[in-house]
Motif scaffolding. Structure first.
Motif, PDB file in Angstrom:
ATOM      1  N   UNK A 276       0.775  -1.232   0.000  1.00  0.00           N
ATOM      2  CA  UNK A 276       0.000   0.000   0.000  1.00  0.00           C
ATOM      3  C   UNK A 276       0.804   1.277   0.000  1.00  0.00           C
ATOM      4  N   UNK A 277       2.010   1.258  -0.592  1.00  0.00           N
ATOM      5  CA  UNK A 277       2.804   2.481  -0.708  1.00  0.00           C
ATOM      6  C   UNK A 277       2.380   3.200  -1.991  1.00  0.00           C
ATOM      7  N   UNK A 278       1.588   4.274  -1.840  1.00  0.00           N
ATOM      8  CA  UNK A 278       1.056   5.019  -2.972  1.00  0.00           C
ATOM      9  C   UNK A 278       1.426   6.494  -2.860  1.00  0.00           C
ATOM     10  N   UNK A 279       1.316   7.192  -3.976  1.00  0.00           N
ATOM     11  CA  UNK A 279       1.494   8.635  -3.970  1.00  0.00           C
ATOM     12  C   UNK A 279       0.354   9.261  -4.770  1.00  0.00           C
ATOM     13  N   UNK A 280       0.048  10.490  -4.439  1.00  0.00           N
ATOM     14  CA  UNK A 280      -0.997  11.226  -5.150  1.00  0.00           C
ATOM     15  C   UNK A 280      -0.374  12.056  -6.266  1.00  0.00           C
TER      16      UNK A 280
END
Length: 407
Positions: A276-280
Motif C-alpha cells: 500500500x505504498x502510494x502517492x498522489x
C-alpha cells in the motif's frame, strides 16, 4: 599501531577448514576469526578494511543523493506475509526465532518489505519523490552451503539501497546514476579493471537486471563475454533470443569464472502495491510508487579482493582499503631508534613491527598481511640517510631519502 600491542597473532599454518587461498590468508594474517561455517568475527585489521570499503560506498552513494538509514534486524512476519515471502517454502533462506510470549520473528535477509512500509509514513505526494535510502547492515541467510570464507556466509554485511520514483523516467534516471556510482566504487576499490556490468535475469519486471561480476578463479558464477568485453552476460541468460537482442552470436563469446559483487534490479510495484505504498499525482489520482533495489555485499567484496590479489606469500591490499599504508621495520639499535622516530605522529598510517624477532620473520608477516609498502631502516641504510622501501604489489625495492618519506 605497534605490532607488540596487538592481541592478534599471525600464523604460519593454513586453516584446514578453508579451501580458498584468500580465505586462508585472512585467517592466518589475523583479519578474521572463524566462529563456524559461514560466520566470522572481524579482528582489528579486518575491521579496518571493512570500514574503509563501507566509507567508499557511502561517499559515492551520497554523491548521487542517497540517504543512509539503519533498519531493525528483527522482522515482523505480517509484512512478509503480505508479499508472500514469509513462508519457508517461498523463501528458504530464513532464519527465524520464537518469542518467549509466543509467535515468530525473522532475522532479515534483505529489507524491501520493512523499508517500503516505513516509507508509507513519508511518501504521500509526487512532490515527495524521487527518494533513495540505503543502509549497511548485517544480514542473515540460511545458505545451504557456506563456502570460500567471507565470500559466501550465513551472517554477512551488506549495503542495500532502495529507490522510490513516481515515473519510469525518474526510475531509469536513478538506475543509471547507480550504475555509474557502482563503477566508481569498484574503481576506487582497485577492482575496476576486472569487474564488469553483466546482463542477468530480470524476472517478470524487466527484460534484464544487472550484476557486477569480478573475474576471479574461485567465483561461483560463469560469465560469457565478447572479445572486447563490451557485452557480458551471466550464463543463466545465455539464450538465443537474448543474444539476438544484444547483437552477438554465441560463437563470439567465451566464458570465465567470476564472483558477483553487486546487483541492481527494477522492482516496479512488486512491494509497493501489496504493502500500500502510494502517492498522489498532480491530477489527484493515486498510483503505486515505482521501486528499484541495489545491493553490494560488503564483506563479500572484502573476500573477493583478498582472493583476487593474493599471491603465494599472502594478501596484497589495494592502498585505498589497506589497514595501514606502511609496514615499518627497524634493524639493529640505530635502525630501531630511527624507526621509532618515523613512527611517532604517523600511527594511523604505519604498522610498526617493534617485536623482538628476526628480520626474516617480520618480512614474512609483512608479506602475509599485505600492507602496500614495507619500509626497512637499518644502520646500513642510515649511512646515506635512506630507508629501503618495497612495494608489496610489485616486489620492487628502492632506496628513498628519509627526508622524502611522506606519511
Amino acid at each position: 599501531m605497534k605490532f607488540s600491542e596487538l592481541f592478534v597473532k599471525t600464523s604460519r599454518e593454513a586453516p584446514k577448514s578453508e579451501t580458498a587461498r584468500g580465505a586462508r590468508f585472512l585467517v592466518q594474517a589475523g583479519f578474521v576469526h572463524k566462529e563456524l561455517a559461514g560466520v566470522y568475527d572481524y579482528l582489528p585489521f579486518g575491521l579496518s578494511v571493512l570500514e574503509k570499503i563501507k566509507n567508499i560506498i557511502r561517499e559515492e552513494l551520497d554523491k548521487i543523493g542517497c540517504q543512509e538509514v539503519l533498519l531493525s534486524t528483527l522482522q515482523n512476519p505480517e509484512l512478509w506475509q503480505k508479499t508472500d515471502r514469509w513462508d519457508i517454502e517461498k523463501m528458504d533462506i530464513w532464519f527465524k526465532t520464537e518469542l518467549s510470549s509466543g509467535g515468530e520473528l525473522g532475522l532479515a535477509p534483505t529489507h524491501e518489505e520493512p523499508l517500503t512500509e516505513l516509507m508509507k509514513s513519508y511518501i504521500k505526494s509526487y512532490k515527495d519523490l524521487p527518494v533513495a535510502a540505503y543502509q549497511i547492515q548485517t544480514k542473515f541467510r540460511n545458505e545451504l552451503r557456506a563456502k570460500s570464507g567471507i565470500m559466501r556466509g550465513r551472517e554477512f554485511i551488506m549495503k542495500d539501497l532502495y529507490s522510490f520514483s513516481s515515473t519510469e523516467t525518474e526510475h531509469e534516471e536513478f538506475y543509471h546514476k547507480t550504475e555509474q556510482a557502482y563503477a566508481k566504487i569498484y574503481e576506487r576499490l582497485g577492482i575496476g579493471d576486472c569487474t564488469y556490468q553483466t546482463f542477468a535475469s530480470g524476472g517478470v519486471f524487466a527484460k534484464y537486471s544487472h550484476e557486477f561480476q569480478t573475474v576471479v578463479e574461485v567465483g561461483e558464477d560463469t560469465i560469457w563475454h565478447n572479445a572486447d568485453w563490451s557485452v557480458v552476460l551471466n550464463e543463466e541468460v545465455l539464450q538465443d533470443e537474448i543474444l539476438e537482442n544484444l547483437g552477438v552470436k554465441r560463437e563470439e563469446l567465451e566464458s570465465t569464472k567470476a564472483a558477483e559483487v553487486g546487483n541492481i534490479f527494477t522492482l516496479k510495484d512488486k512491494y509497493s502495491a501489496p504493502l500500500g505504498l502510494e502517492f498522489t499525482e498532480r491530477d489527484g489520482t493515486k498510483h503505486p510508487v515505482l521501486m528499484g533495489c541495489y545491493g553490494i555485499g560488503v564483506s563479500r567484496l572484502m573476500g573477493v579482493i583478498a582472493e583476487k590479489f593474493a599471491d603465494t606469500k599472502g594478501l596484497i591490499w589495494p592502498e585505498a582499503i589497506a589497514p595501514f599504508r606502511y609496514y615499518l621495520v627497524g634493524i639493529g639499535t640505530e635502525g630501531v631508534q630511527k624507526a621509532a622516530e618515523l613512527y611517532r605522529g604517523n600511527e594511523n598510517e604505519i604498522l610498526f613491527d617493534d617485536r623482538d624477532l628476526r628480520p626474516g620473520e617480520k618480512f614474512a608477516d609483512a608479506e602475509l598481511i599485505g600492507i602496500p609498502y614495507r619500509i626497512v631502516v637499518s644502520g646500513k641504510t642510515l649511512e646515506n640517510n635512506e630507508a629501503e622501501v618495497t612495494e608489496r604489489k610489485t616486489g620492487e625495492t628502492k632506496m628513498v631519502k628519509l627526508s622524502d618519506l611522506t606519511f
